[in-house]
Design a protein around this motif. Sequence first.
Motif, PDB file in Angstrom:
ATOM      1  N   PRO A 109       0.945  -1.270  -0.020  1.00 17.31           N
ATOM      2  CA  PRO A 109      -0.194  -0.064   0.199  1.00 17.31           C
ATOM      3  C   PRO A 109       0.677   1.290   0.068  1.00 17.31           C
ATOM      4  O   PRO A 109       0.320   2.438  -0.376  1.00 17.31           O
ATOM      5  CB  PRO A 109      -1.151   0.034   1.368  1.00 17.31           C
ATOM      6  CG  PRO A 109      -0.251  -1.034   2.232  1.00 17.31           C
ATOM      7  CD  PRO A 109       0.611  -1.876   1.276  1.00 17.31           C
ATOM      8  N   LYS A 141      -8.263   1.218  -2.007  1.00 18.83           N
ATOM      9  CA  LYS A 141      -8.845   0.506  -1.214  1.00 18.83           C
ATOM     10  C   LYS A 141      -8.169  -0.930  -1.194  1.00 18.83           C
ATOM     11  O   LYS A 141      -7.896  -1.400  -2.050  1.00 18.83           O
ATOM     12  CB  LYS A 141     -10.384   0.369  -1.075  1.00 18.83           C
ATOM     13  CG  LYS A 141     -11.111   1.843  -1.134  1.00 18.83           C
ATOM     14  CD  LYS A 141     -12.638   1.630  -1.015  1.00 18.83           C
ATOM     15  CE  LYS A 141     -13.217   2.956  -1.128  1.00 18.83           C
ATOM     16  NZ  LYS A 141     -14.732   2.718  -1.318  1.00 18.83           N
ATOM     17  N   THR A 142      -8.230  -1.746   0.079  1.00 19.45           N
ATOM     18  CA  THR A 142      -7.717  -2.802   0.044  1.00 19.45           C
ATOM     19  C   THR A 142      -8.753  -3.966  -0.100  1.00 19.45           C
ATOM     20  O   THR A 142      -9.930  -3.493   0.126  1.00 19.45           O
ATOM     21  CB  THR A 142      -7.231  -3.235   1.551  1.00 19.45           C
ATOM     22  OG1 THR A 142      -8.169  -3.178   2.492  1.00 19.45           O
ATOM     23  CG2 THR A 142      -5.731  -2.312   1.861  1.00 19.45           C
ATOM     24  N   GLY A 143      -8.547  -5.136  -0.660  1.00 26.36           N
ATOM     25  CA  GLY A 143      -9.389  -5.896  -0.703  1.00 26.36           C
ATOM     26  C   GLY A 143     -10.433  -5.996  -2.150  1.00 26.36           C
ATOM     27  O   GLY A 143     -11.316  -6.335  -2.373  1.00 26.36           O
ATOM     28  N   SER A 174      -3.265  -5.065   2.829  1.00 25.67           N
ATOM     29  CA  SER A 174      -3.707  -4.229   3.991  1.00 25.67           C
ATOM     30  C   SER A 174      -2.736  -3.956   4.538  1.00 25.67           C
ATOM     31  O   SER A 174      -1.476  -4.530   4.437  1.00 25.67           O
ATOM     32  CB  SER A 174      -4.419  -5.145   4.851  1.00 25.67           C
ATOM     33  OG  SER A 174      -3.874  -6.205   5.347  1.00 25.67           O
ATOM     34  N   GLN A 175      -2.530  -2.807   5.545  1.00 23.57           N
ATOM     35  CA  GLN A 175      -1.276  -2.408   6.499  1.00 23.57           C
ATOM     36  C   GLN A 175      -0.706  -3.612   7.200  1.00 23.57           C
ATOM     37  O   GLN A 175       0.655  -3.678   7.403  1.00 23.57           O
ATOM     38  CB  GLN A 175      -1.625  -1.322   7.317  1.00 23.57           C
ATOM     39  CG  GLN A 175      -1.853   0.087   6.384  1.00 23.57           C
ATOM     40  CD  GLN A 175      -0.742   0.636   5.890  1.00 23.57           C
ATOM     41  OE1 GLN A 175       0.396   0.229   6.157  1.00 23.57           O
ATOM     42  NE2 GLN A 175      -0.848   1.629   4.824  1.00 23.57           N
ATOM     43  N   SER A 176      -1.655  -4.547   7.618  1.00 26.29           N
ATOM     44  CA  SER A 176      -1.188  -5.459   8.698  1.00 26.29           C
ATOM     45  C   SER A 176      -0.400  -6.515   7.832  1.00 26.29           C
ATOM     46  O   SER A 176       0.756  -7.157   8.074  1.00 26.29           O
ATOM     47  CB  SER A 176      -2.412  -6.083   9.188  1.00 26.29           C
ATOM     48  OG  SER A 176      -3.266  -6.612   8.519  1.00 26.29           O
ATOM     49  N   GLN A 177      -0.821  -6.835   6.695  1.00 26.57           N
ATOM     50  CA  GLN A 177      -0.266  -7.749   5.739  1.00 26.57           C
ATOM     51  C   GLN A 177       1.056  -7.328   5.352  1.00 26.57           C
ATOM     52  O   GLN A 177       1.982  -8.130   5.107  1.00 26.57           O
ATOM     53  CB  GLN A 177      -1.192  -8.025   4.661  1.00 26.57           C
ATOM     54  CG  GLN A 177      -2.365  -9.018   4.767  1.00 26.57           C
ATOM     55  CD  GLN A 177      -3.230  -9.045   3.548  1.00 26.57           C
ATOM     56  OE1 GLN A 177      -3.678  -8.122   2.808  1.00 26.57           O
ATOM     57  NE2 GLN A 177      -3.578 -10.414   3.171  1.00 26.57           N
TER      58      GLN A 177
END
Length: 386
Positions: free
Chosen positions: A157, A204-206, A242-245
């Motif tokens: 991202p 956006k993610t996803g 995503s940021q966590s990924q």
Amino acid sequence: MKFKIFFALLSIMFLISVDGVINFKNKIAIKPANATTKVNQSPVGRIIEADGKVFLKRHNWSEYYPVFVGTELYAKDRIKLTSQANLRAICYANWKTWNVPKNTISQTIDGCLQAKSQCIETPDGCVPFDATRGINQVAITDKIPYLISPRHTLLLPDKPLILAWNPVPDATRYSVIIKSPSEYIWETEVSENQVLYSGKIPLKTGVRYTVIIHSDTEVSSIDEESPFSKQDDLGIGFAVMSQSQQQEIIAKSEELTQKLDGEGRVLTLAEFYQQKRLNVEAIAILKSFIESGNSTSAIYQMLGEIYQQIQLPQLAKDYYLQSAKLIGVDDVGGKAEVEAALGEVYATLGSKEDAIYWLNLAYNRYEKLGESERGKELKSLVEKLN
């Protein structure tokens, strides 16, 4: 309205299925007979360091043959080292390294616990990740601005998004669009065959995004004839992690960077990125290694495999040819793999004579190795081309 019509045509094109040999405007897409390879037959690791005399025997090889850096390992492979040799492998199950014992015969599964390989849902069922390198093939023409990057990939991202496509002969202007399934996100017009996304509207993610390029020669990227959308959720498009990924990816890549170096580090990181579907990152690190003045057959082969997987056969061909030039004469198994891949890629490009030439070379090497089943597959492909 013009774009809506194009999207309607695109949805119709995506209904085309690949089965055996298909002709797209006199070009041939081949699906190897082993497309439904079982997950437990996927590679479980890769040789990243090799010094001295190192030999490998696959379960269906007639004898041991020398192997080199870049060779992928399977669970039933047996490895033999002399007392002066050193061999180090990376294991895909946990991304840990394995130093193969000397003066003994080791089985890969003893050093690398067999990974639960990722698979991709296709019309043939859940196909192992590596097996898709041979079946994700599509006929495309240089007369359309087909998307090169980001293509069939996840993106981190926080990185700039550069869109790149095939330059069309005589085209002077391109209209570029990024679209989500529900709306148009961005549109611009440029004269070059790449552009930096402005980022005014955060992605956006996803969400799977599609890039559409129209040229002023009245051709479009959606003229590409492709069954790729059926392979998985990414299709030809891209999505943002995503940021966590991203944090997990960065942490693991930093760990691998610290404990590895040279070609082994590059091959490992590229494999790690590819298995996480970060094809853009995998391609970037491999190309950077080449641009730094390093040329090895394994690096070029991996680039060829990625481009073959994301259905850019012309680029795959170029990298496979470079790999074929650099690969050592003693690397019989490696030569067979590259020659078989070149045969498949040339077939998708409609070059039957070249395809038959490379497939026959690979067939002879597999026969020498004792891999009769793989040899039969290649012989069958040659017969279909004749």
